[in-house]
Write an enzyme that holds these catalytic residues in place. Structure first.
Site, short mmCIF file in Angstrom:
data_model
loop_
_atom_site.label_atom_id
_atom_site.label_comp_id
_atom_site.label_asym_id
_atom_site.label_seq_id
_atom_site.Cartn_x
_atom_site.Cartn_y
_atom_site.Cartn_z
N ASN A 226 0.87 -1.18 0.00
CA ASN A 226 0.00 0.00 0.00
C ASN A 226 0.91 1.23 0.00
O ASN A 226 1.50 1.55 1.03
CB ASN A 226 -0.90 -0.04 1.24
CG ASN A 226 -1.74 1.22 1.38
OD1 ASN A 226 -1.77 2.06 0.47
ND2 ASN A 226 -2.41 1.37 2.50
N GLU B 243 -5.21 -4.95 10.50
CA GLU B 243 -4.19 -3.92 10.72
C GLU B 243 -4.49 -3.18 12.03
O GLU B 243 -5.31 -2.25 12.04
CB GLU B 243 -4.20 -2.90 9.57
CG GLU B 243 -3.87 -3.49 8.22
CD GLU B 243 -3.28 -2.44 7.28
OE1 GLU B 243 -2.17 -2.68 6.77
OE2 GLU B 243 -3.90 -1.38 7.08
N LYS C 141 0.16 4.22 -0.23
CA LYS C 141 -0.47 5.40 0.40
C LYS C 141 -0.25 6.63 -0.49
O LYS C 141 -0.20 6.50 -1.71
CB LYS C 141 0.05 5.57 1.84
CG LYS C 141 -0.10 4.28 2.66
CD LYS C 141 0.07 4.45 4.12
CE LYS C 141 -0.11 3.10 4.82
NZ LYS C 141 -0.02 3.20 6.26
N GLU D 189 -6.80 4.55 7.89
CA GLU D 189 -6.57 5.98 7.63
C GLU D 189 -7.79 6.60 6.97
O GLU D 189 -8.09 7.78 7.20
CB GLU D 189 -5.30 6.15 6.77
CG GLU D 189 -4.06 5.89 7.62
CD GLU D 189 -2.88 5.31 6.86
OE1 GLU D 189 -2.87 5.36 5.62
OE2 GLU D 189 -1.97 4.78 7.53
N GLY E 286 2.71 2.28 10.83
CA GLY E 286 3.65 3.38 10.68
C GLY E 286 4.37 3.75 11.97
O GLY E 286 5.02 4.78 12.06
N HIS F 221 -9.51 1.12 4.84
CA HIS F 221 -8.23 1.29 5.55
C HIS F 221 -8.45 2.20 6.75
O HIS F 221 -9.23 3.15 6.68
CB HIS F 221 -7.18 1.88 4.60
CG HIS F 221 -5.81 1.81 5.18
ND1 HIS F 221 -5.36 2.73 6.11
CD2 HIS F 221 -4.80 0.92 5.01
CE1 HIS F 221 -4.13 2.40 6.48
NE2 HIS F 221 -3.77 1.31 5.83
N SER G 233 3.62 -2.14 10.26
CA SER G 233 5.08 -2.21 10.47
C SER G 233 5.68 -3.56 10.06
O SER G 233 6.63 -4.03 10.69
CB SER G 233 5.44 -1.85 11.91
OG SER G 233 5.03 -0.52 12.21
#
Ligand SMILES: O=C(CO)COP(=O)(O)O
Length: 249
Positions: free
Chosen positions: A9, A166, A11, A96, A172, A94, A212
């Site tokens: 991904n 996730e 991003k 985010e 991250g 996702h 991560s």
């Protein structure tokens, strides 16, 4: 036997020009017949990445889509638009997007229906926040996300879906879930799918871990029985991704 799927991904990283360079760097090195590898660049790089991947077994995915076919939704992208570019996969829900763009379990469900109707392979993301884990409610949170996402999705469609666990606190942050923590939640996800559908669907769906993932922790994560792949953020933008898709080597 479920074929592992490892997706990058990207991003909001890489211009189209930079994306082509990354494809050139990675594409031959990530070719692996035993693992499905997918690149998910930003919309603006889909065409360039598709061209760059010509003749490669690496799949192409988008990071989001709208649930309507078309209409007055400024700034949005439909499933047909993605299909027309040769996109095969789409990340849905996702964290985010849930956190910054108002994605909810309800819109995730609508997008899942639309992606399946159109023949895109959805990668549905679920996962708890740090606070939810500290409160010990991660099982309830992920169960709700899975049940809501798959509401009214038929068994044969559900079987085509990829689910990505996730945990938000691992994204991250450099703080990976331990392989036992990741396995536990992936197992719950599979158990939920068995309750909603049956054991055949549950055993068919591929469940990824994301958060991560890197060249050093991938082997242990991929060694777990209910983890069938990885959704990789930061490390998918570098040569480390080559080692990640060669997990266990
Ligand atoms: O969000 C992720 C993939 O979708 C994970 O990102 P990182 O691998 O950068 O933690």
């Amino acid at each position: 036997m479920r074929k592992p799927i490892i997706a990058g991904n990207w991003k909001m990283n890489k211009t189209a020009t930079e994306a082509v360079a990354l494809v050139e760097l990675l594409k031959e090195k990530v070719a692996n017949k035993d693992v499905k590898v997918v690149f998910c660049p930003p919309y603006t790089s889909l065409v360039a990445v598709k061209e760059g991947l010509d003749g490669s077994t690496v799949g192409l995915g988008a990071q989001n889509m709208h649930f309507e076919d078309n209409g007055a939704f400024t700034g949005e992208i439909s499933a047909d638009m993605l299909l027309d570019l040769g996109v095969e996969y789409v990340i849905i829900g996702h964290s985010e997007r849930r956190q910054y763009f108002n994605e909810t379990n309800e819109t995730v469900n609508k997008k899942l229906h639309k992606a399946l109707e159109k023949g895109l392979i959805p990668i549905v993301c679920v996962g708890e926040s740090l606070q939810e884990r500290e409160e010990g409610i991660q099982e309830a949170v992920v169960t709700t996300q899975v049940c809501e996402a798959f509401k009214n999705v038929q068994a044969d469609d559900a079987a085509k879906t990829v689910v990505a666990y996730e945990p938000i606190w691992a994204i991250g942050t450099g703080k990976t879930a331990t392989s036992d923590q990741a396995e536990e939640v992936c197992r719950w996800i599979r158990e939920n799918l068995e309750k909603i559908y049956d054991s055949e669907v549950a055993q068919t769906v591929r469940i990824q871990y994301g958060g991560s993932v890197n060249a050093s922790n991938v082997d242990e994560l991929m060694g777990m029985p209910n983890i069938d792949g990885a959704l990789v953020g930061g490390a998918s933008l570098k040569e480390d991704f080559v080692r990640i898709v060669q997990f266990g080597a």
